[in-house]
Design an enzyme around this catalytic site. Structure first.
Site: not given
Ligand code: 5GP
Length: 115
Positions: A88, A101, A103
């Site tokens: 994303n 990151h 996924h």
């Molecule tokens: P994004 O929305 O930025 O593509 O993805 C961020 C991801 O990080 C989300 O899927 C969310 O669940 C995960 N995430 C957020 N905070 C933490 C955390 O403290 N630990 C872990 N393991 N995952 C996290």
């Protein structure tokens, strides 16, 4: 804590816990705290960069490394040959943590378009 530090920086530095599945000198992979599939792992570069569109030619090596590792980790974690990688990029695309990151999602069928 630098300006571009995030929760993932704190995980990399072991300031907060995470379920780490892989680590090397360039990247760290750990289970997503809010999984969207039976297998949901995040792979992050240790050198922080906020998002893919901020990457420069100097990031070529780490980006390629992370993609190859993502496929390896998917296999190792039991995704078989069916998994989805998602990046994303930007808030409107669903990015919530501004440390690049990938996924890795697996363990169930995925629809298209992704929504
Ligand atoms: P994004 O929305 O930025 O593509 O993805 C961020 C991801 O990080 C989300 O899927 C969310 O669940 C995960 N995430 C957020 N905070 C933490 C955390 O403290 N630990 C872990 N393991 N995952 C996290």
């Amino acid at each position: 804590m630098s300006d571009n530090d995030t929760i993932f920086g704190r995980i990399i530095r072991r300031e907060i816990p995470a379920d780490i599945v892989y680590e090397d000198e360039l990247c760290l992979a750990f289970r997503d705290v809010n999984p969207q599939a039976p297998i949901h792992i995040l792979i992050v570069p240790k050198q922080p960069v906020a998002k893919l569109s901020d990457c420069l030619p100097e990031h070529r090596g780490v980006l390629g490394h992370m993609l190859l590792k993502a496929a390896e980790i998917a296999r190792q974690e039991g995704c078989g040959e069916a998994f989805r990688l998602v990046i994303n990029n930007g808030e409107e695309a669903g990015q919530s943590v501004f440390h690049l990151h990938i996924h890795i999602l697996g363990g169930r069928p995925f629809g298209w378009p992704p929504g």
